[in-house]
Write an enzyme that holds these catalytic residues in place. Structure first.
Site, short mmCIF file in Angstrom:
data_model
loop_
_atom_site.label_atom_id
_atom_site.label_comp_id
_atom_site.label_asym_id
_atom_site.label_seq_id
_atom_site.Cartn_x
_atom_site.Cartn_y
_atom_site.Cartn_z
N ASP A 133 43.69 49.26 46.97
CA ASP A 133 42.70 50.11 46.30
C ASP A 133 41.54 50.57 47.19
O ASP A 133 40.98 49.77 47.94
CB ASP A 133 42.05 49.34 45.14
CG ASP A 133 43.04 48.56 44.32
OD1 ASP A 133 44.25 48.79 44.44
OD2 ASP A 133 42.58 47.69 43.55
N GLN A 149 40.61 47.56 49.81
CA GLN A 149 41.28 46.27 49.76
C GLN A 149 42.11 46.14 51.03
O GLN A 149 43.00 46.95 51.28
CB GLN A 149 42.18 46.19 48.52
CG GLN A 149 41.41 46.06 47.23
CD GLN A 149 40.83 44.66 47.07
OE1 GLN A 149 41.53 43.74 46.70
NE2 GLN A 149 39.53 44.51 47.33
N PHE A 189 38.33 40.89 45.61
CA PHE A 189 39.09 41.90 44.90
C PHE A 189 38.24 43.17 44.73
O PHE A 189 37.09 43.24 45.13
CB PHE A 189 39.58 41.36 43.56
CG PHE A 189 40.90 40.62 43.65
CD1 PHE A 189 41.37 40.15 44.87
CD2 PHE A 189 41.68 40.41 42.52
CE1 PHE A 189 42.59 39.47 44.96
CE2 PHE A 189 42.90 39.75 42.60
CZ PHE A 189 43.36 39.28 43.81
N SER A 190 38.82 44.13 44.04
CA SER A 190 38.25 45.48 44.00
C SER A 190 36.89 45.58 43.31
O SER A 190 36.54 44.74 42.48
CB SER A 190 39.22 46.42 43.30
OG SER A 190 40.25 46.72 44.20
N ARG A 248 38.30 41.70 36.34
CA ARG A 248 38.21 42.24 37.71
C ARG A 248 37.91 43.73 37.73
O ARG A 248 37.99 44.42 36.74
CB ARG A 248 39.50 41.96 38.47
CG ARG A 248 40.76 42.56 37.90
CD ARG A 248 41.96 42.08 38.74
NE ARG A 248 43.21 42.69 38.34
CZ ARG A 248 44.00 42.21 37.38
NH1 ARG A 248 43.64 41.15 36.68
NH2 ARG A 248 45.13 42.82 37.10
N GLU A 306 43.70 47.80 34.79
CA GLU A 306 43.09 47.61 36.12
C GLU A 306 42.20 48.79 36.57
O GLU A 306 42.39 49.93 36.18
CB GLU A 306 44.16 47.39 37.20
CG GLU A 306 44.97 46.13 37.01
CD GLU A 306 45.86 45.81 38.21
OE1 GLU A 306 46.37 46.73 38.84
OE2 GLU A 306 46.05 44.62 38.49
C1 FRU Z 1 44.88 46.86 41.72
C2 FRU Z 1 44.49 45.42 41.92
C3 FRU Z 1 43.13 45.13 41.33
C4 FRU Z 1 42.66 43.97 42.14
C5 FRU Z 1 43.19 44.31 43.49
C6 FRU Z 1 43.56 43.12 44.33
O1 FRU Z 1 45.78 47.31 42.69
O2 FRU Z 1 45.47 44.57 41.40
O3 FRU Z 1 43.17 44.88 39.95
O4 FRU Z 1 41.28 43.85 42.13
O5 FRU Z 1 44.33 45.11 43.30
O6 FRU Z 1 43.94 43.51 45.60
#
Ligand code: FRU
Length: 556
Positions: A133, A149, A189-190, A248, A306
């Protein structure tokens, strides 16, 4: 979305494997430790201790034979005293101090790497490692910031850090290395970023504040900040403590009428139902739950799944605005927002189309604080360097082109329209030619016509077949079709970006978008042509032109 698989391979016999845990104590001679990566080597846990305190941990594919590339493990400012480097796991290598190397600058991608045959040439890709992401998209002090990410030690998903790239023009990116790394609260994470102009958080006027998920047990929402836009410090507390409805991907924005921040965050908003929670805050550090928006039941579907994003847009050509709520899984809603509650008017609209109902792009996010008020979105794009058996690739994945979003009144009601940002025009190498005059690799193609009722219009773009069928009302890309509408004037209007790897198709009215990062144009084919069949005169009013585009990389 494409599943992120944590790849675990087991090697039965390996000369370098001596013990389940090995530890070396060394005084680093530079801020960065070299991590030699062999793609697909057994994953081992590498932990770094500074006087008993763990300061870094990552699963690394430590090279046993061939080193495919070298990652950089940031030891922070505290080098110059002995650190313990501990390797554990079934396949932990038994290393001595002489096996570890350090440098004061990050280990760069090798010279010429950007010229790789599988590297997109005008889409963002990470120099080294895996990305998913986009995170923290924001403008600050005349710079575009893109965090992402990042797995700095493998070309599959894992070890989530935030990579960081900056740009002056939204086209050329300068990678800055990782800014936040896994810690005791979990992997990074994101999340998002904003500029705190009024210093509501007390980090300093104009601080660049990152809002992210620490994905430990439980997940918590946290903040980090920077005054120079390069070095980021973590605030040591959770801004939102672990709770199911705030799992998240926090996306933060400023709600001017209420003089407060908003955060949309993905989570379980009702029993077994995911969706988006809305929190509000005066200072970015403490948050109050205001409301939530329901998605699907977990086992039913992925509506509002997400990476939510939430923003207000003016309606083109009308007075008034609406709020748009998007999520990773392409769907979005349009409605109104009173500062606490979002009331959808239309839901479950799709941001992009692709054959087979997959997400070739995912987790789109928009930039905060764009000075001219544009709403610009970037999505994670699945350029898969492993698809062609590229075991030796040094990176994987990438980003979509930046797209400007608008809210337009279409035939069916309000819809998001998207256009490649105008900055991309700076990539055009001179004046356009008719399609027949094109000879090159990277291309931007504009084609429009009015097809008669049974027309078939076929473009051949460097061997990629793009075919509109007026009877079926489809656009097929190399034989795979998606539904395709003519514009309000009955015209087929296409804008096609052709990279070394990946094709993106926009309709000229902005209402349709087909990202195809998996399509690789034939390197030997450099021509573009079109033809139409059906009636005697199958198309009217044709306009067509193509530009050769330049690579964004000087070093290739
Ligand atoms: C979406 C996701 C997010 C998470 C991140 C982890 O692609 O699954 O929900 O924060 O990637 O890398």
């Amino acid at each position: 979305m494409k599943k992120k698989v944590i790849h675990v391979s087991v090697v039965i016999c390996c000369a370098a494997v001596a013990s389940a845990t090995g530890a070396v104590t060394v005084t680093p001679t530079g801020r960065y430790m070299a991590v030699p990566v062999e793609n697909g080597a057994p994953k081992v846990m590498l932990e770094v201790f500074d006087g008993g305190k763990r300061i870094a941990y990552d699963q690394v594919e430590w090279a046993r034979g061939t080193t495919n590339w070298t990652g950089s493990l940031d030891l922070g400012a505290a080098k110059g005293r002995p650190f313990e480097f501990r390797f554990s796991g079934k396949d932990a290598p038994n290393l001595s101090a002489a096996d570890l190397a350090f440098s004061d600058s990050r280990y760069p991608a090798p010279k010429g790497q950007y010229g790789e045959p599988w590297r997109p040439q005008f889409h963002f890709t990470p120099p080294l490692g895996w990305n998913n992401d986009p995170n923290g998209l924001s403008c600050r002090n005349g710079e575009w910031h893109m965090f992402y990410q990042h797995n700095p030690f493998g070309i599959t998903w894992g070890n989530m850090h935030w990579g960081h790239a900056v740009s002056k023009d939204l086209v050329h990116w300068n990678d800055q290395g990782d800014v936040i790394a896994p810690d005791d609260a979990g992997p990074m994470f994101s999340g998002s970023a904003v500029t705190d102009a009024a210093d509501t958080a007390g980090f300093g006027k104009g601080a660049h504040v990152l809002v992210y998920t620490a994905a430990g047990k439980p997940h918590t929402q946290r903040v980090a900040w920077s005054l120079d836009g390069r070095n980021y410090a973590k605030w040591p507390h959770a801004a939102v403590e672990g709770r199911p409805d705030a799992n998240r991907d926090p996306k933060v924005g400023w709600y001017a009428p209420g003089k407060h921040w908003t955060m949309v965050v993905y989570g379980e908003v009702e029993k077994k139902r995911h969706g988006v929670s809305i929190f509000i805050s005066k200072d970015l550090k403490t948050w109050e739950k205001a409301s939530h928006v329901k998605g699907d039941l977990f086992d039913e579907g992925k509506y509002l799944y997400e990476c939510p994003d939430f923003f207000e847009l003016p309606i083109e050509g009308e007075k008034g605005t609406r709020w748009v709520l998007t999520a990773a899984n392409r769907q979005y809603a349009i409605g109104t927002f009173d500062g606490r509650t979002f009331t959808p008017e239309v839901e479950r609209l799709a941001q992009w189309r692709s054959p087979g109902n997959v997400n070739p792009v995912y987790a789109a996010q928009t930039f905060a604080d764009v000075p001219d008020g544009r709403r610009i979105q970037v999505a994670w794009s699945h350029f898969d360097t492993r698809a062609g058996g590229r075991a030796d690739a040094m990176f994987n994945q990438g980003m979509s082109l930046p797209m400007e979003l608008k809210l337009v009144r279409a035939a069916d009601g309000l819809r998001l329209a998207r256009f490649p940002v105008k900055e991309l025009e700076s990539l055009r190498a001179g004046a356009p030619t008719p399609l027949a005059g094109f000879n090159g690799e990277l291309a931007e193609v504009e084609f429009s016509c009015e097809p008669v009722a049974d027309a078939v219009v076929a473009l051949d773009v460097r061997g990629v077949a793009i075919v509109y069928d007026a009877v079926k009302r489809t656009l097929a890309l190399n034989g795979k079709a998606v539904a395709w509408d003519l514009d309000a004037r009955g015209r087929l209007g296409l804008r096609v970006f052709v990279d070394r790897v990946g094709v993106e198709i926009f309709s000229l009215d902005g209402l349709q978008y087909v990202p195809a990062p998996d399509i690789v144009p034939d390197p030997a084919k450099r021509k573009i042509s079109w033809r139409a069949s059906g009636a005697k005169k199958p198309v009217h009013g044709v306009t067509e032109r193509a530009w050769r585009l330049m690579s964004i990389f000087a070093d290739r």
